[in-house]
Design a protein around this motif. Structure first.
Motif, PDB file in Angstrom:
ATOM      1  N   LYS A 222       0.967  -1.131  -0.080  1.00  0.00           N
ATOM      2  CA  LYS A 222      -0.106   0.153   0.009  1.00  0.00           C
ATOM      3  C   LYS A 222       0.902   1.253  -0.102  1.00  0.00           C
ATOM      4  CE  LYS A 222      -3.811   2.103   2.675  1.00  0.00           C
ATOM      5  NZ  LYS A 222      -4.608   2.116   3.662  1.00  0.00           N
ATOM      6  N   GLU A 223       1.986   1.306   0.742  1.00  0.00           N
ATOM      7  CA  GLU A 223       2.912   2.283   0.902  1.00  0.00           C
ATOM      8  C   GLU A 223       3.411   2.524  -0.713  1.00  0.00           C
ATOM      9  OE1 GLU A 223       3.075   4.755   3.047  1.00  0.00           O
ATOM     10  OE2 GLU A 223       1.768   3.551   4.387  1.00  0.00           O
ATOM     11  N   ARG A 224       3.894   1.328  -1.166  1.00  0.00           N
ATOM     12  CA  ARG A 224       4.682   1.153  -2.482  1.00  0.00           C
ATOM     13  C   ARG A 224       3.600   2.103  -3.351  1.00  0.00           C
ATOM     14  NH1 ARG A 224       4.995  -0.612  -6.976  1.00  0.00           N
ATOM     15  NH2 ARG A 224       3.338  -2.038  -6.779  1.00  0.00           N
ATOM     16  N   LEU A 225       2.320   1.625  -3.504  1.00  0.00           N
ATOM     17  CA  LEU A 225       1.566   2.294  -4.458  1.00  0.00           C
ATOM     18  C   LEU A 225       1.321   3.530  -4.189  1.00  0.00           C
ATOM     19  CD1 LEU A 225      -0.961  -0.871  -4.547  1.00  0.00           C
ATOM     20  CD2 LEU A 225       0.744  -0.051  -6.275  1.00  0.00           C
ATOM     21  N   ALA A 226       1.298   4.074  -3.028  1.00  0.00           N
ATOM     22  CA  ALA A 226       1.034   5.646  -2.712  1.00  0.00           C
ATOM     23  C   ALA A 226       2.138   6.396  -3.163  1.00  0.00           C
ATOM     24  CB  ALA A 226       0.891   5.700  -1.195  1.00  0.00           C
ATOM     25  N   GLU A 250      10.657   5.723   5.712  1.00  0.00           N
ATOM     26  CA  GLU A 250      10.643   5.480   7.106  1.00  0.00           C
ATOM     27  C   GLU A 250       9.667   4.539   7.400  1.00  0.00           C
ATOM     28  OE1 GLU A 250       9.087   9.210   8.284  1.00  0.00           O
ATOM     29  OE2 GLU A 250      11.127  10.373   8.397  1.00  0.00           O
ATOM     30  N   ARG A 251       8.211   4.221   6.641  1.00  0.00           N
ATOM     31  CA  ARG A 251       7.348   3.345   7.041  1.00  0.00           C
ATOM     32  C   ARG A 251       7.877   1.917   6.381  1.00  0.00           C
ATOM     33  NH1 ARG A 251       3.171   1.464   9.932  1.00  0.00           N
ATOM     34  NH2 ARG A 251       1.589   0.902   8.593  1.00  0.00           N
ATOM     35  N   GLU A 252       8.652   1.793   5.219  1.00  0.00           N
ATOM     36  CA  GLU A 252       9.159   0.622   4.799  1.00  0.00           C
ATOM     37  C   GLU A 252      10.178   0.199   6.017  1.00  0.00           C
ATOM     38  OE1 GLU A 252      11.311  -1.050   1.026  1.00  0.00           O
ATOM     39  OE2 GLU A 252      12.004   1.088   1.719  1.00  0.00           O
ATOM     40  N   ALA A 253      11.003   1.151   6.533  1.00  0.00           N
ATOM     41  CA  ALA A 253      11.867   0.508   7.709  1.00  0.00           C
ATOM     42  C   ALA A 253      11.258  -0.186   8.664  1.00  0.00           C
ATOM     43  CB  ALA A 253      12.679   1.675   8.081  1.00  0.00           C
ATOM     44  N   GLU A 254      10.301   0.669   9.206  1.00  0.00           N
ATOM     45  CA  GLU A 254       9.193   0.284  10.427  1.00  0.00           C
ATOM     46  C   GLU A 254       8.610  -1.309  10.028  1.00  0.00           C
ATOM     47  OE1 GLU A 254       5.330   1.383  12.926  1.00  0.00           O
ATOM     48  OE2 GLU A 254       6.088   2.849  11.321  1.00  0.00           O
ATOM     49  N   LEU A 255       7.825  -1.348   8.650  1.00  0.00           N
ATOM     50  CA  LEU A 255       7.401  -2.656   8.588  1.00  0.00           C
ATOM     51  C   LEU A 255       8.409  -3.628   8.396  1.00  0.00           C
ATOM     52  CD1 LEU A 255       4.819  -1.232   5.805  1.00  0.00           C
ATOM     53  CD2 LEU A 255       4.395  -2.220   8.299  1.00  0.00           C
ATOM     54  N   GLN A 256       9.517  -3.403   7.788  1.00  0.00           N
ATOM     55  CA  GLN A 256      10.927  -4.355   7.540  1.00  0.00           C
ATOM     56  C   GLN A 256      11.036  -4.816   8.680  1.00  0.00           C
ATOM     57  OE1 GLN A 256      11.570  -5.473   4.723  1.00  0.00           O
ATOM     58  NE2 GLN A 256      12.996  -6.901   5.530  1.00  0.00           N
ATOM     59  N   ARG A 257      11.161  -4.144  10.051  1.00  0.00           N
ATOM     60  CA  ARG A 257      11.534  -4.495  11.290  1.00  0.00           C
ATOM     61  C   ARG A 257      10.581  -5.584  11.791  1.00  0.00           C
ATOM     62  NH1 ARG A 257      13.266   0.745  12.049  1.00  0.00           N
ATOM     63  NH2 ARG A 257      11.110   1.362  12.817  1.00  0.00           N
ATOM     64  N   GLN A 258       9.308  -5.224  11.532  1.00  0.00           N
ATOM     65  CA  GLN A 258       8.132  -6.167  11.940  1.00  0.00           C
ATOM     66  C   GLN A 258       8.038  -7.483  11.376  1.00  0.00           C
ATOM     67  OE1 GLN A 258       4.090  -3.987  11.474  1.00  0.00           O
ATOM     68  NE2 GLN A 258       4.841  -2.336  12.455  1.00  0.00           N
ATOM     69  N   PHE A 411      -8.489   4.954 -11.945  1.00  0.00           N
ATOM     70  CA  PHE A 411      -8.496   5.013 -10.797  1.00  0.00           C
ATOM     71  C   PHE A 411      -7.402   4.385 -10.074  1.00  0.00           C
ATOM     72  CE2 PHE A 411     -12.944   5.346 -11.549  1.00  0.00           C
ATOM     73  CZ  PHE A 411     -13.379   6.383 -11.074  1.00  0.00           C
ATOM     74  N   TYR A 412      -6.722   3.379 -10.936  1.00  0.00           N
ATOM     75  CA  TYR A 412      -5.511   2.645 -10.248  1.00  0.00           C
ATOM     76  C   TYR A 412      -4.422   2.674 -11.274  1.00  0.00           C
ATOM     77  CZ  TYR A 412      -9.354   0.526  -7.409  1.00  0.00           C
ATOM     78  OH  TYR A 412     -10.517   0.335  -6.653  1.00  0.00           O
ATOM     79  N   PRO A 413      -3.975   3.764 -11.764  1.00  0.00           N
ATOM     80  CA  PRO A 413      -2.812   4.003 -12.609  1.00  0.00           C
ATOM     81  C   PRO A 413      -1.412   3.515 -11.996  1.00  0.00           C
ATOM     82  CG  PRO A 413      -3.164   6.067 -11.746  1.00  0.00           C
ATOM     83  CD  PRO A 413      -4.530   4.857 -11.163  1.00  0.00           C
ATOM     84  N   GLU A 414      -1.280   3.584 -10.415  1.00  0.00           N
ATOM     85  CA  GLU A 414      -0.276   3.275  -9.954  1.00  0.00           C
ATOM     86  C   GLU A 414      -0.056   1.636  -9.993  1.00  0.00           C
ATOM     87  OE1 GLU A 414      -3.490   3.277  -6.903  1.00  0.00           O
ATOM     88  OE2 GLU A 414      -2.680   4.709  -8.611  1.00  0.00           O
ATOM     89  N   ARG A 415      -1.058   0.988 -10.258  1.00  0.00           N
ATOM     90  CA  ARG A 415      -0.755  -0.655 -10.261  1.00  0.00           C
ATOM     91  C   ARG A 415      -0.444  -0.844 -11.646  1.00  0.00           C
ATOM     92  NH1 ARG A 415      -3.352  -3.387  -6.063  1.00  0.00           N
ATOM     93  NH2 ARG A 415      -4.239  -1.919  -4.366  1.00  0.00           N
ATOM     94  N   LEU A 416      -0.559  -0.341 -12.758  1.00  0.00           N
ATOM     95  CA  LEU A 416      -0.484  -0.751 -14.019  1.00  0.00           C
ATOM     96  C   LEU A 416       1.182  -0.798 -14.123  1.00  0.00           C
ATOM     97  CD1 LEU A 416      -2.667   1.610 -15.865  1.00  0.00           C
ATOM     98  CD2 LEU A 416      -3.090  -0.854 -15.410  1.00  0.00           C
ATOM     99  N   PRO A 417       1.520  -2.150 -14.914  1.00  0.00           N
ATOM    100  CA  PRO A 417       0.588  -2.756 -16.089  1.00  0.00           C
ATOM    101  C   PRO A 417      -0.009  -3.842 -15.342  1.00  0.00           C
ATOM    102  CG  PRO A 417       3.046  -3.408 -16.339  1.00  0.00           C
ATOM    103  CD  PRO A 417       3.140  -2.287 -15.313  1.00  0.00           C
ATOM    104  N   SER A 418       0.112  -4.282 -14.200  1.00  0.00           N
ATOM    105  CA  SER A 418      -0.581  -5.101 -13.326  1.00  0.00           C
ATOM    106  C   SER A 418      -1.934  -4.692 -13.357  1.00  0.00           C
ATOM    107  CB  SER A 418      -0.114  -5.400 -12.106  1.00  0.00           C
ATOM    108  OG  SER A 418       1.428  -5.955 -12.230  1.00  0.00           O
TER     109      SER A 418
END
Length: 586
Positions: A222-226, A250-258, A411-418
């Motif tokens: 979700k953070e990557r798509l944002a 920052e969010r990625e580092a926190e999630l990576q620790r989890q 509505f979902y251009p960030e997900r393309l080409p998937s």
């Protein structure tokens, strides 16, 4: 006066003629004209109806019997063949066959004599031997003339495993906390306790990997798509993109620790899972050692009482209804397929009902009856005869590629080409089947509307009601039983369709259900499993059709039961509506 006398004479003459005719034909046998009385047609139609009923009942009995006995524990036979080799397995079915010359040449004189005394025929039994990882096959035919001895020893057991199917043999030992324990009986309490603990550990591993780690991966994606969306909105970069990149880091580092903490827990549990082992021995002495937690169930059917067999039977049914498939869908449960079938059918009804009823209302109540309306009705009737696979191609091309592709672009251009909505999913499958079944609802609704007496309409209009008030308060309530009939037919057909679903969303195995704990909670864009496709996949696409046959019957039984339950619910609603207007003419 003369006219009266003439009439009386004429009537008297007619009566005399009739009396003479009766005397002439008295005692004579008058031939019966069966053709004019319709006797041959009556017998033909009655016989056809009886034949149809018998065929339907025979099919239902076949499915019910084979499905209901699928999970009942069968005895395990140990067969010593004439050449000294041993075969162990569950007898599944027997048949009589005629051995060919190439088989007879390999037999002993005594065996050939036995076959000759039986008229050249022999009987053989199909044993479910399991042990696919050792034998390369799950079943073996054992002819009766090759049996030297047959036993059912109590120490024989059948182990249902996460992989490689079942294992048929005995248990030599198991290890727990570094200690190896020799097993004398598959019903050893120490083995049962160790197996329960190992299965709980395996369930905890799955909960961490699929639940907690899956949640971390969801938020990370979700953070990557944002960040990707911000980059697409600001292709030239700038402070907005830099701030979004910092937040993502920052969010990625926190999630990576989890993630690392959860992965460490799962890895520790997995090491313990792989340390607790169980050693099986097949009937000819070959051993197989594997983690104890990978064994789903151990069944010593030769040493079980009736109550014990009933417990195994019920536990298998519970697993079948509440668990996921395994072993290429030939074992385990079908919960995702049940959920997908029910969800798709409910969406189908929600979509097809308003479209079908509104169309029928316009054609019957508002449209001027003429050539154009007749052409529309003919077209609707013809749509019911279009092959279902054509609807699947249309649904894939229009709903998935055109409509879904446009939704992804907007509505979902960030997900393309998937693709998100630009591929098959639950929503497009439901819309495709709604398009397939809408002619049924239209025709049934029109017939129901036409059955409402015209006098009721005229009485309502005469009392000052508008046309819409008449339709809403008089026509629709009295036509509702007929409308419900159309909905029931649409539901029954849509729930059993498979061909269009193969193009617009159904898959062999859906790793995620269309519903979860993440917003928006209901994900109509996801692929799903379906009971009809599950039957096709297990029956025709599995590596061993014989192993998949029991699952075909039991899944068919469940699909019939599910459709019957949904239809019965709709029928109850329809009957209540009929009783509500019992005094009306339909």
């Amino acid at each position: 006066m003369d006219a009266i006398v003439t009439t009386a004479r004429t009537q008297a003459a007619a009566r005399a003629a009739v009396a003479e005719a009766r005397k002439a034909t008295a005692g004579a046998t008058r031939p019966i004209d069966l053709q004019n009385q319709g006797e041959p047609s009556l017998w033909l139609l009655g016989g056809a109806l009886a034949l149809g009923i018998v065929m339907i009942l025979a099919f239902l009995v076949l499915v019910f019997w084979n499905g209901i006995v699928t999970f009942w524990p069968r005895p395990i036979e140990v067969v010593r063949l004439a050449d000294g080799t041993m075969v162990a397995g569950e007898p599944t079915r027997s048949q009589v066959f005629r051995p060919g010359p190439e088989v007879l040449d390999t037999l002993s004189p005594r065996q050939r004599e036995i076959i000759a005394q039986a008229g050249g025929l022999a009987e053989r039994t199909l044993l479910r031997t399991g042990n696919f990882d050792l034998y390369g096959d799950d079943f073996q035919w054992v002819p009766a003339y090759e049996r030297a001895e047959t036993r059912r020893p109590p120490e024989m057991m059948l182990a249902e495993r996460q992989e490689w199917g079942v294992f048929v043999g005995t248990i030599r030992s198991f290890s727990r906390d570094g200690q190896t324990v020799t097993v004398t009986s598959p019903r050893d309490p120490a083995l049962a306790e160790a197996h329960r603990a190992a299965r709980e550990r395996w369930a905890e591993i799955r909960r961490i990997e699929r639940g907690e780690i899956g949640t971390v991966n969801h938020y990370l994606e979700k953070e990557r798509l944002a960040l990707r969306r911000v980059q697409l909105q600001n292709p030239e970069g700038g402070p907005v993109v830099e701030a979004a990149a910092r937040r993502f880091a920052e969010r990625e580092a926190e999630l990576q620790r989890q993630y690392e903490a959860l992965a460490a827990r799962a890895q520790a549990l997995r090491r313990a899972h792989e340390a607790d082992l169980i050693t099986f021995v097949e009937v000819n002495g070959r051993e197989k050692t594997q983690p104890l937690g990978s064994v789903v169930r151990i069944v010593a059917s030769n040493d079980l009482s009736l109550l014990g067999k009933l417990g195994v039977y019920l536990s298998r049914w519970a697993e079948f209804i509440t668990d996921e498939p395994r072993e290429a869908n030939t074992e385990g449960g079908i919960l995702p397929a049940i959920f997908g079938t029910v969800a798709m059918t409910l969406l189908l009804v929600i979509v097809v009902t308003p479209f079908g009823v509104i169309t029928a209302l316009y054609l019957r109540e508002y449209a001027r009856q003429g050539r154009l309306v007749s052409i529309v009705r003919i077209s609707v009737n013809n749509l019911a005869g279009v092959p279902s696979i054509v609807y699947g191609v249309f649904g894939l091309g229009f709903f998935a590629y055109i409509v879904g592709g446009s939704i992804d672009q907007l509505f979902y251009p960030e997900r393309l080409p998937s693709p998100t909505f630009g591929t098959g999913g639950l929503l497009w499958a439901s819309l495709t089947l709604a398009l397939l079944t809408v002619p049924v609802v239209i025709v049934a609704t029109e017939e129901a509307l036409a059955a409402v007496p015209r006098s009721m309409r005229e009485g309502s209009l005469a009392c000052g009601a508008s046309k819409w008030q008449t339709i809403r308060n008089i026509v629709l309530p009295r036509a509702m039983p007929g409308i419900m009939t159309g909905i029931i037919l649409a539901m029954a057909r849509g729930a059993g369709e498979v061909a269009p679903l193969m193009l617009v969303g159904v898959v062999k195995l859906a790793p995620e259900l269309p519903i979860d704990g993440f917003f928006p909670f209901i994900h109509l864009e996801r692929s799903f499993m379906h009971l009809g496709f599950h039957i096709y996949d297990v029956g025709f696409q599995s590596r061993n059709s014989e192993a998949g046959k029991p699952m075909v019957f039991v899944t068919t039984l469940l699909l019939i039961t599910l459709i019957f339950t949904m239809n019965l619910t709709a029928i109850v609603v329809r009957n209540r509506l009929k009783r509500r207007f019992a005094g009306a003419q339909f």
